[in-house]
Design an enzyme around this catalytic site. Structure first.
Site, PDB file in Angstrom:
ATOM      1  N   LEU A  59     -19.492  49.787  -9.967  1.00 44.25           N
ATOM      2  CA  LEU A  59     -19.003  51.160  -9.889  1.00 44.25           C
ATOM      3  C   LEU A  59     -17.592  51.151  -9.329  1.00 44.25           C
ATOM      4  CD1 LEU A  59     -19.609  54.282  -9.847  1.00 44.25           C
ATOM      5  CD2 LEU A  59     -20.296  53.923  -7.469  1.00 44.25           C
ATOM      6  N   HIS A  60     -16.690  51.886  -9.959  1.00 47.19           N
ATOM      7  CA  HIS A  60     -15.338  52.005  -9.412  1.00 47.19           C
ATOM      8  C   HIS A  60     -14.708  53.327  -9.826  1.00 47.19           C
ATOM      9  CE1 HIS A  60     -14.797  50.054 -13.348  1.00 47.19           C
ATOM     10  NE2 HIS A  60     -13.595  50.596 -13.390  1.00 47.19           N
ATOM     11  N   MET A  61     -13.974  53.889  -8.886  1.00 48.85           N
ATOM     12  CA  MET A  61     -13.236  55.129  -9.133  1.00 48.85           C
ATOM     13  C   MET A  61     -11.755  54.782  -9.202  1.00 48.85           C
ATOM     14  SD  MET A  61     -13.087  58.634  -6.838  1.00 48.85           S
ATOM     15  CE  MET A  61     -12.072  58.010  -5.483  1.00 48.85           C
TER      16      MET A  61
END
Length: 196
Positions: free
Chosen positions: A112-114
């Site tokens: 997961l990465h923003m």
């Protein structure tokens, strides 16, 4: 099989396993361990510099918890995502540029990465229409939208393959005005006119 032959087989197996474990899509996990890549960190999250930034400012906010993508999120992750938002606000305070935060609807990298990215979109690494459309169409899910959807539904709905293809093939359009360039070089030249 001789002892030597067995050792060669085992060594070959280890090399193949290491290659598989180091697939490019797992690169973010490696970057999380690299002190030169780390911009900020807390007990729960780390901010790294994007290796191939698509704008003047481009960071990735990742959890230390092993969450593969937005599609593994549920309401138990809301506190973690609130910390993502706090980190985004902190980064905004440290930069003069207009920044946006969001997630790709179909992430290419595991974990997961923003993205926290400036809207100038000026970078040598921004090369293709797919790069452009992944940040300037609804393929890029703004942080606030993802939080709202997770709060309301308890999960994030996957987009269809058709929608994915449609978004990636959308005509080029400047993200700062109504200009519609014919190609990427024309768009990149045009983006320079927005620099203040």
């Amino acid at each position: 099989m001789s002892k030597r032959a067995m050792e060669n087989v085992e060594e070959s197996f280890k090399k193949q396993t290491n290659k598989r474990n180091k697939h490019w899509s797992l690169g973010l996990v490696e970057s999380m361990k690299d002190p030169d890549a780390i911009y900020k960190e807390t007990k729960n999250i780390v901010v790294i510099k994007d290796k191939y930034p698509k704008a003047k400012i481009h960071y990735l906010v990742l959890p230390y918890e092993e969450i593969s993508s937005i599609y593994k999120l549920n309401k138990t992750h809301l506190n973690l995502l609130n910390e993502f938002g706090s980190m985004f606000n902190l980064i905004k305070e440290e930069h003069d540029s207009e920044l946006q935060a969001g997630f790709h609807a179909v992430p290419s990298m595991q974990r997961l990465h923003m993205h926290v990215i400036s809207t100038d979109m000026i970078s040598p690494s921004l090369k293709t229409k797919i790069h452009w459309n992944s940040f300037t169409t609804s393929f890029f899910i703004p942080y606030e939208d993802l939080m709202r959807k997770l709060n309301e539904n308890g999960f994030i709905q996957k987009i269809s393959n058709e929608t994915h293809k449609l978004l990636m093939s959308s005509p080029l359009k400047c993200n700062q005005c109504s200009f519609e360039p014919k190609n990427m070089p024309q768009l990149k030249q045009h983006l320079l006119t927005h620099i203040k």
